[in-house]
Design an enzyme around this catalytic site. Structure first.
Site, mmCIF file in Angstrom:
data_model
loop_
_atom_site.group_PDB
_atom_site.id
_atom_site.type_symbol
_atom_site.label_atom_id
_atom_site.label_comp_id
_atom_site.label_asym_id
_atom_site.label_seq_id
_atom_site.Cartn_x
_atom_site.Cartn_y
_atom_site.Cartn_z
ATOM 1 N N SER A 16 0.841 -1.187 0.000
ATOM 2 C CA SER A 16 0.000 0.000 0.000
ATOM 3 C C SER A 16 0.879 1.241 0.000
ATOM 4 C CB SER A 16 -0.859 -0.025 1.260
ATOM 5 O OG SER A 16 -1.476 1.208 1.495
ATOM 6 N N TYR A 29 -1.123 0.115 10.904
ATOM 7 C CA TYR A 29 -1.272 -0.315 9.507
ATOM 8 C C TYR A 29 -0.050 0.105 8.689
ATOM 9 C CZ TYR A 29 -3.162 -0.825 4.810
ATOM 10 O OH TYR A 29 -3.347 -1.175 3.497
#
Length: 67
Positions: A16, A29
């Site tokens: 990501s 995250y």
């Protein structure tokens, strides 16, 4: 890994953009994505000389995401 080395295959890891830019509220995250990025880079360095291509997927973007 032995099969991959025998076939001179490829490893594609997708992560990501949070692996490059962290934001408030997403620290855990982002930390996992930074880890994926580091692992992908280390793997690339280890297997390239053995004839295996290792790619990291920051160039791969979901549909509709700006380039």
């Amino acid at each position: 890994m032995p099969y991959l080395l025998e076939r001179k295959g490829a490893v594609v890891q997708v992560s990501s953009t949070s692996g490059r830019i962290a934001s408030a509220g997403n620290g855990v995250y982002a930390a996992t994505k930074f880890g994926v990025d580091a692992f992908a880079e280390a793997l690339r360095q280890e297997v390239t000389a053995l004839g295996v291509r290792a790619e990291h997927g920051h160039r791969i973007r979901p549909a509709g995401q700006a380039r």
